[in-house]
Design a protein around this motif. Structure first.
Motif, PDB file in Angstrom:
ATOM      1  N   GLN A 128       0.844  -1.187   0.000  1.00 19.35           N
ATOM      2  CA  GLN A 128       0.000   0.000   0.000  1.00 19.35           C
ATOM      3  C   GLN A 128       0.880   1.238   0.000  1.00 19.35           C
ATOM      4  O   GLN A 128       2.032   1.200   0.452  1.00 19.35           O
ATOM      5  N   SER A 129       0.353   2.313  -0.520  1.00 17.70           N
ATOM      6  CA  SER A 129       1.114   3.550  -0.592  1.00 17.70           C
ATOM      7  C   SER A 129       0.137   4.719  -0.536  1.00 17.70           C
ATOM      8  O   SER A 129      -1.054   4.563  -0.830  1.00 17.70           O
ATOM      9  N   SER A 130       0.655   5.865  -0.155  1.00 23.11           N
ATOM     10  CA  SER A 130      -0.191   7.051  -0.051  1.00 23.11           C
ATOM     11  C   SER A 130       0.654   8.292  -0.250  1.00 23.11           C
ATOM     12  O   SER A 130       1.823   8.326   0.143  1.00 23.11           O
ATOM     13  N   THR A 131       0.070   9.291  -0.867  1.00 20.94           N
ATOM     14  CA  THR A 131       0.757  10.550  -1.076  1.00 20.94           C
ATOM     15  C   THR A 131      -0.260  11.676  -0.986  1.00 20.94           C
ATOM     16  O   THR A 131      -1.472  11.451  -1.116  1.00 20.94           O
ATOM     17  N   THR A 132       0.217  12.889  -0.747  1.00 18.02           N
ATOM     18  CA  THR A 132      -0.666  14.044  -0.665  1.00 18.02           C
ATOM     19  C   THR A 132      -0.896  14.612  -2.062  1.00 18.02           C
ATOM     20  O   THR A 132       0.055  14.937  -2.780  1.00 18.02           O
ATOM     21  N   LEU A 133      -2.155  14.722  -2.437  1.00 16.38           N
ATOM     22  CA  LEU A 133      -2.483  15.266  -3.754  1.00 16.38           C
ATOM     23  C   LEU A 133      -2.620  16.779  -3.713  1.00 16.38           C
ATOM     24  O   LEU A 133      -1.881  17.510  -4.353  1.00 16.38           O
ATOM     25  N   PHE A 134      -3.575  17.276  -2.950  1.00 20.02           N
ATOM     26  CA  PHE A 134      -3.810  18.716  -2.844  1.00 20.02           C
ATOM     27  C   PHE A 134      -4.618  18.979  -1.575  1.00 20.02           C
ATOM     28  O   PHE A 134      -5.367  18.125  -1.108  1.00 20.02           O
ATOM     29  N   ALA A 135      -4.453  20.146  -1.041  1.00 20.74           N
ATOM     30  CA  ALA A 135      -5.215  20.590   0.132  1.00 20.74           C
ATOM     31  C   ALA A 135      -5.190  19.576   1.268  1.00 20.74           C
ATOM     32  O   ALA A 135      -6.162  19.426   2.001  1.00 20.74           O
ATOM     33  N   GLY A 136      -4.069  18.866   1.405  1.00 20.39           N
ATOM     34  CA  GLY A 136      -3.934  17.905   2.487  1.00 20.39           C
ATOM     35  C   GLY A 136      -4.635  16.586   2.268  1.00 20.39           C
ATOM     36  O   GLY A 136      -4.603  15.713   3.150  1.00 20.39           O
ATOM     37  N   LEU A 137      -5.274  16.381   1.113  1.00 19.60           N
ATOM     38  CA  LEU A 137      -5.982  15.128   0.835  1.00 19.60           C
ATOM     39  C   LEU A 137      -4.987  14.051   0.417  1.00 19.60           C
ATOM     40  O   LEU A 137      -4.120  14.286  -0.421  1.00 19.60           O
ATOM     41  N   ARG A 138      -5.137  12.874   1.000  1.00 22.98           N
ATOM     42  CA  ARG A 138      -4.243  11.754   0.723  1.00 22.98           C
ATOM     43  C   ARG A 138      -4.868  10.842  -0.329  1.00 22.98           C
ATOM     44  O   ARG A 138      -6.083  10.679  -0.400  1.00 22.98           O
ATOM     45  N   ALA A 139      -4.020  10.239  -1.153  1.00 21.44           N
ATOM     46  CA  ALA A 139      -4.485   9.314  -2.179  1.00 21.44           C
ATOM     47  C   ALA A 139      -3.385   8.305  -2.466  1.00 21.44           C
ATOM     48  O   ALA A 139      -2.200   8.599  -2.286  1.00 21.44           O
ATOM     49  N   GLY A 140      -3.800   7.134  -2.917  1.00 21.59           N
ATOM     50  CA  GLY A 140      -2.809   6.121  -3.251  1.00 21.59           C
ATOM     51  C   GLY A 140      -3.438   4.755  -3.381  1.00 21.59           C
ATOM     52  O   GLY A 140      -4.574   4.527  -2.946  1.00 21.59           O
ATOM     53  N   PRO A 141      -2.725   3.808  -3.977  1.00 20.89           N
ATOM     54  CA  PRO A 141      -3.237   2.448  -4.128  1.00 20.89           C
ATOM     55  C   PRO A 141      -2.921   1.586  -2.909  1.00 20.89           C
ATOM     56  O   PRO A 141      -1.983   1.860  -2.156  1.00 20.89           O
ATOM     57  N   ALA A 142      -3.707   0.543  -2.750  1.00 21.11           N
ATOM     58  CA  ALA A 142      -3.471  -0.441  -1.692  1.00 21.11           C
ATOM     59  C   ALA A 142      -4.118  -1.750  -2.118  1.00 21.11           C
ATOM     60  O   ALA A 142      -5.116  -1.760  -2.837  1.00 21.11           O
ATOM     61  N   VAL A 143      -3.550  -2.850  -1.663  1.00 21.31           N
ATOM     62  CA  VAL A 143      -4.060  -4.178  -2.000  1.00 21.31           C
ATOM     63  C   VAL A 143      -4.536  -4.850  -0.716  1.00 21.31           C
ATOM     64  O   VAL A 143      -3.733  -5.168   0.157  1.00 21.31           O
ATOM     65  N   ASP A 144      -5.868  -5.007  -0.602  1.00 23.99           N
ATOM     66  CA  ASP A 144      -6.432  -5.774   0.508  1.00 23.99           C
ATOM     67  C   ASP A 144      -6.963  -7.097  -0.052  1.00 23.99           C
ATOM     68  O   ASP A 144      -6.608  -7.493  -1.164  1.00 23.99           O
ATOM     69  N   GLY A 145      -7.809  -7.786   0.708  1.00 24.45           N
ATOM     70  CA  GLY A 145      -8.288  -9.086   0.255  1.00 24.45           C
ATOM     71  C   GLY A 145      -9.044  -9.021  -1.061  1.00 24.45           C
ATOM     72  O   GLY A 145      -8.785  -9.797  -1.989  1.00 24.45           O
ATOM     73  N   LEU A 146     -10.000  -8.079  -1.167  1.00 20.76           N
ATOM     74  CA  LEU A 146     -10.781  -7.949  -2.388  1.00 20.76           C
ATOM     75  C   LEU A 146      -9.905  -7.517  -3.558  1.00 20.76           C
ATOM     76  O   LEU A 146     -10.012  -8.059  -4.670  1.00 20.76           O
ATOM     77  N   SER A 147      -9.022  -6.564  -3.321  1.00 23.67           N
ATOM     78  CA  SER A 147      -8.118  -6.110  -4.383  1.00 23.67           C
ATOM     79  C   SER A 147      -7.163  -7.219  -4.807  1.00 23.67           C
ATOM     80  O   SER A 147      -6.818  -7.328  -5.990  1.00 23.67           O
TER      81      SER A 147
END
Length: 611
Positions: free
Chosen positions: A54-73
């Motif tokens: 899983q990973s996360s980064t800040t896009l804009f205005a403090g909002l975080r976004a990124g991909p992650a792999v859980d059971g369904l993914s």
């Protein structure tokens, strides 16, 4: 392992972009390159399913976004990558023109789906959702010199875009509610934002998955090459809406109304589009309608909180439907037809294609012990616990699946007519390429063997993988009933001509209804607004320079003439004064003395008067 979370979708996206941009210059190497990239992507998908990056980064205005792999993914990335590899191997043997562009678009399409199933936020999901829609347009209209294909691509694109607007609504409402785009927190949003978010997600999912009333776009998608149909119908775009609903199942349940709505939408789509599939005489159209119907079971599963059953059905259907479309594409290339009445004996002439097609179609019919018998049974078991009326509709839809699948199998295995055997009506007899045959046994094996998920111990492990340990599994009674009824339907259909009302053959007139109810009023409104813009708005804009020019002409006529007269009067006065001033200038000294004396006298008089 956070790099793996980006590398998994990034590899097909970057590779696909380079191939698509390079175009004809890499036509010779493109199929091999695409297959190699798909194979590496599958290896990365398996690694991601094991390690769960899983990973996360800040896009804009403090909002975080990124991909992650859980059971369904984890399940989805392996399914998508496997289907993409099988389809690209098949396409390497079938697609002969514009291979660089085709391979690039297919990889971009695959990468977008991988981003969709690993996105943890609505921003990343929206990006992938848009790319997937654009790639579907390009792939359906791949043979762009054919106006019919381009028009079909446009209709499919515009229809899915109509539903996609819901995802923008959901993202906007999520920001307004809690300034967060995290999908995991949508169920906790405050009302009325939660209801609006759910409504947007439901609209986007139903549109993308070709559920009622959007189903007709999938019929138009058949204008694309067979490998496109196989990938689009199996594990990518059409499955994306069902995946989104399964992912958002807590949100649907939290609203109180969205879950029942989704369940009934899926059940009715499975029933009505199943009837449409029975009425088709075109094999690809039959398979397209059956896709709508089978995805309806996945949507139904999301509505009744059967995430494990719905996901199992999605995976099994991906293998089955990619297999069936690849077989249909092989016959279309070899025999030059996809009409069921002209495909009599096709399975006998191309045995491997025929046998694998039969396995896939019988799995689609829900015959035991094949995969969809188990996965469909698990969904029906969950439905039976929720609503008897919903269960009856769903069971009827399952029986229709047995009918249209049996119709396809018996059509291709039926002996050729006498005229065809004599060669007088025999279509082309091109060989099926080795690369076209290669993925068929693998997909047939998966279509048959995935039924092994049915035993309680295996299904318990499946539920734990998906984080849904309390969901009901496939009940023994339900499996016995649905399997027995499917066998009865298959045997009953064998030599019968099934009724095919025109309304079913024309996909319930859904496209006509959309044109009449939505397209024509919108285009009429657009024309009216265009006339208003041309006549009123543009007229008002054009009147401004006209008024300015008129004012300028008036100013020139009156103002300029008066100003010029005043200037000329001043000039004349100055000239007169100058003439008077020149008169005393005689050049004689005594005259100047006289003038000075007069001036002094006048000055003295003035001083005297003033004092």
């Amino acid at each position: 392992m956070s790099v793996l979370a980006w590398l998994l979708p990034g590899l097909p996206v970057v590779s696909g972009g380079l191939l698509a941009l390079t175009g004809h210059r890499v036509d010779r190497a493109a199929p091999t390159t695409a297959v190699a990239v798909a194979a590496v992507t599958l290896a990365l998908a398996v690694l991601a399913a094991i390690t769960r990056p899983q990973s996360s980064t800040t896009l804009f205005a403090g909002l975080r976004a990124g991909p992650a792999v859980d059971g369904l993914s984890a399940v989805m990335v392996v399914t998508v990558s496997t289907a993409a590899l099988a389809v690209l191997v098949f396409a390497a043997g079938q697609i002969r023109e514009d291979r660089g562009r085709f391979s690039g678009l297919m990889l971009l399409f695959t990468g977008a789906m991988l981003v969709t199933v690993t996105a943890t936020d609505l921003v990343l999901l929206l990006m992938a959702w848009e790319v997937m829609g654009a790639m579907s347009y390009a792939l359906i209209g791949f043979r762009w010199r054919d106006d019919h294909r381009v028009r079909s691509a446009g209709i499919a694109f515009v229809t899915t875009r109509t539903g996609d607007m819901g995802l923008y609504l959901a993202a906007g409402c999520a920001l307004a509610s809690a300034w967060s785009l995290d999908m995991a927190g949508l169920a906790g949003s405050a009302r009325p934002w939660r209801d609006l978010i759910a409504a947007g997600i439901v609209a986007a999912a139903l549109g993308k998955s070709a559920q009622l009333p959007f189903s007709f776009w999938l019929s138009r998608a058949m204008a694309g090459p067979s490998p496109v149909s196989a990938l689009l119908h199996s594990a990518t775009m059409v499955a994306a809406g069902a995946y989104l609903l399964l992912r958002a199942q807590p949100l649907l349940a939290a609203t109180g109304w969205a879950a029942p709505l989704v369940a009934w939408a899926g059940a009715l789509t499975a029933l009505l589009l199943g009837a449409v599939a029975v009425a088709q005489s075109d094999l690809k159209q039959l398979l397209a309608a059956s896709t709508c119907a089978q995805v309806g079971f996945m949507v139904l599963a999301a509505g009744v909180s059967s995430v494990a059953g719905g996901t199992a059905h999605l995976v099994a259907h991906a293998a089955v439907k990619s297999l069936l479309f690849l077989c249909a594409g092989a016959w279309l290339t070899a025999l030059g037809t996809k009409d069921l009445t002209e495909l009599h004996g096709a399975a006998r002439r191309h045995r491997l294609v025929g046998i694998t097609f039969a396995i896939g179609a019988l799995a689609l019919a829900g015959l035991p012990p094949l995969s969809l018998w188990v996965t469909k049974g698990s969904v029906l078991s969950a439905v039976a616990e929720r609503s008897p009326p919903l269960y009856l509709v769903s069971l009827a839809a399952a029986l229709l699946a047995a009918a249209y699948a049996a119709r396809a199998v018996f059509a291709v295995w039926r002996p050729m007519d006498a005229g065809t055997r004599d060669g007088s009506e025999q279509p082309g007899t091109h060989r099926v390429d080795l690369l076209e045959r290669l993925p068929l046994p693998v997909l047939a094996l998966v279509a048959a063997a995935f039924g092994a998920v049915g035993p309680p111990a295996v299904f318990d492990a499946w539920r734990r993988l998906l984080g849904a340990p309390s969901e009901p599994g496939p009940g023994g009674g339900e499996l016995l009933l649905s399997g027995a009824l499917a066998i009865v339907v298959v045997l009953a259909v064998r030599d019968r001509a099934l009724p095919a009302p025109r309304v079913l053959g024309e996909w319930l007139y859904l496209e006509r209804a959309a044109v009449a109810v939505v397209w024509r009023p919108l285009t009429a409104l657009a024309r009216s607004l265009a006339r208003f813009d041309d006549r009123v708005v543009d007229g008002a804009v054009r009147s401004v320079p006209r008024a300015g020019m008129a004012a300028a002409r008036l100013a020139k006529r009156w103002g300029e003439a008066g100003a010029d007269g005043a200037v000329r009067a001043v000039a004349s006065g100055v000239a007169g004064l100058a003439a008077l001033a020149r008169r005393p200038q005689t050049g004689q000294v005594h005259t100047y003395f006289a003038q000075a004396a007069v001036g002094l006298v006048l000055l003295a008089v003035v001083i005297a008067l003033v004092r």
